[in-house]
Scaffold this active site. Structure first.
Site, PDB file in Angstrom:
ATOM      1  N   ASP A 145      29.951  -1.994  95.156  1.00 25.50           N
ATOM      2  CA  ASP A 145      31.296  -2.554  95.267  1.00 25.50           C
ATOM      3  C   ASP A 145      31.773  -2.371  96.699  1.00 25.50           C
ATOM      4  O   ASP A 145      31.100  -1.710  97.515  1.00 25.50           O
ATOM      5  CB  ASP A 145      32.270  -1.905  94.280  1.00 25.50           C
ATOM      6  CG  ASP A 145      33.298  -2.908  93.739  1.00 25.50           C
ATOM      7  OD1 ASP A 145      33.846  -3.670  94.559  1.00 25.50           O
ATOM      8  OD2 ASP A 145      33.536  -2.940  92.526  1.00 25.50           O
TER       9      ASP A 145
ATOM     10  N   HIS B 178      33.781 -14.678  86.239  1.00 23.05           N
ATOM     11  CA  HIS B 178      35.001 -15.406  85.859  1.00 23.05           C
ATOM     12  C   HIS B 178      36.110 -15.241  86.884  1.00 23.05           C
ATOM     13  O   HIS B 178      37.154 -15.884  86.780  1.00 23.05           O
ATOM     14  CB  HIS B 178      35.456 -15.012  84.449  1.00 23.05           C
ATOM     15  CG  HIS B 178      36.157 -13.689  84.352  1.00 23.05           C
ATOM     16  ND1 HIS B 178      36.965 -13.369  83.279  1.00 23.05           N
ATOM     17  CD2 HIS B 178      36.170 -12.608  85.169  1.00 23.05           C
ATOM     18  CE1 HIS B 178      37.451 -12.153  83.440  1.00 23.05           C
ATOM     19  NE2 HIS B 178      36.987 -11.676  84.569  1.00 23.05           N
TER      20      HIS B 178
END
Length: 352
Positions: free
Chosen positions: A218, A256
């Site tokens: 990340d 998404h």
């Protein structure tokens, strides 16, 4: 029934429908109010159905004159299915338990995130966004993307709530994933959780499957000073630049957040980082698959609500199987399998 009576009945039904559309926001406001007053926590600690007078005595309602309005709130919460009632006593439902502080799978942070002013403001820009050149309604409201906004030090609280909400969601999904979908991890020796935040999913997988070397990728500001141990590592980096090599790449609720073009970019980076299918290479996706004919209506409504949320906050969307397949083909993948085993979301395996 006469024609005029039929028309009157249709109009009255139409009026009922439009009232419910108009007042949809009340459900969210009432649940938020219940959460902020501490109703779920009080009922949970009491451990049995509770009468209104005992409940009100435990709540943070300073002005005694407001107590007379509490039955209205409670009646609404019962009618909407948030609470149960037997005679004059109230108790939790499975849904309201998810707002209890001590519930390990609670969604308190997700509720706070969606109701915080910065996010709420974006919804008021929706119609303007359809008529301007801004990439997202959130951008219309704040002049920057959600990610840039949360990355600013002065808005750090929003970012903390967001990543805590992701972690809470991950605890529930991972519990099901590890207990009921063990086949997904068979034969793997390494796995990278891309966009894995503070590592909730990877930590659980590393513990359940000690033979798999797990890593969380990340942004550096998200990873911070998190340190791995044993078969778990944390890596600061950008998935659009490079993804560490592994047998499998995990994308939980990542795609998404992005439009089709960026999804293809991410998937191509994943493909570069895994071996061939013959050598066990695959990408594991956890996301919504719309228009599953076997889905319950309650799930479908929740999925379309999330679809709208992604549009407003990220300029992105949920996808049907055909839309997923198009992304996989454009990214160079040859085959995929979908398992509808995670409630609102599905487990997708794609192979190079």
């Amino acid at each position: 029934m006469s024609t005029s009576e039929t028309i009157s009945t249709e109009l009255l039904h139409a009026q009922e429908q439009i009232w419910n559309y108009i007042f949809n926001f009340i459900s969210s406001s009432a649940v938020t109010c219940a959460f902020q007053l501490g109703i779920p926590d009080v009922l949970y600690k009491h451990e049995k159905p509770m009468c209104l007078s005992d409940l009100s005595a435990k709540l943070s309602v300073v002005n005694s004159s407001k107590i007379s309005f509490l039955p209205i709130l409670m009646r609404f919460l019962v009618q909407s299915g948030f609470l149960n009632q037997h005679e004059d006593h109230y108790f939790l439902t499975p849904a309201s338990r998810l707002l209890v502080k001590n519930e390990p799978f609670n969604v308190r942070s997700f509720l706070l995130f969606t109701n915080i002013q910065a996010c709420s403001k974006a919804w008021h820009e929706l119609s303007d966004w359809f008529q301007n050149d801004s990439p997202t309604p959130f951008h219309t409201a704040h002049g920057k993307s959600l990610w840039d906004y949360m990355g600013e030090e002065k808005h750090r609280v929003l970012g903390d709530i967001f990543y805590d909400a992701l972690a809470s969601d991950s605890r529930l999904i991972t519990n099901v994933l590890i207990t009921e979908c063990k086949h997904v991890f068979e034969g793997l020796t390494s796995l990278v959780d891309v966009g894995g935040g503070t590592g909730t999913v990877a930590i659980a997988i590393a513990k359940a499957f000690p033979n798999i070397n797990c890593a969380v990728l990340d942004l550096p500001q998200v990873i911070g000073d998190l340190k791995g141990s044993g078969n778990l590592a944390f890596i600061g980096g950008d998935m659009f630049d490079k993804i560490p090599h592994a047998n499998a790449i995990l994308l939980k609720s990542v795609l998404h957040d992005w439009n089709d073009e960026n999804c293809v970019r991410i998937l191509k980076k994943c493909k570069e980082s895994i071996p061939s299918r013959a050598k066990g290479g695959k990408v594991i996706i956890i996301d919504i698959v719309l228009e599953n004919p076997k889905e319950r209506n309650e799930f479908v409504r929740a999925q379309h609500n999330m679809d709208m949320l992604m549009m407003v906050l990220c300029g992105a969307k949920e996808r049907t199987e055909k839309e997923w397949e198009k992304l996989f083909i454009e990214a160079g993948f040859n085959e995929y399998k979908i398992f509808h085993v995670l409630g609102l979301r599905s487990l997708i395996e794609i192979y190079p």
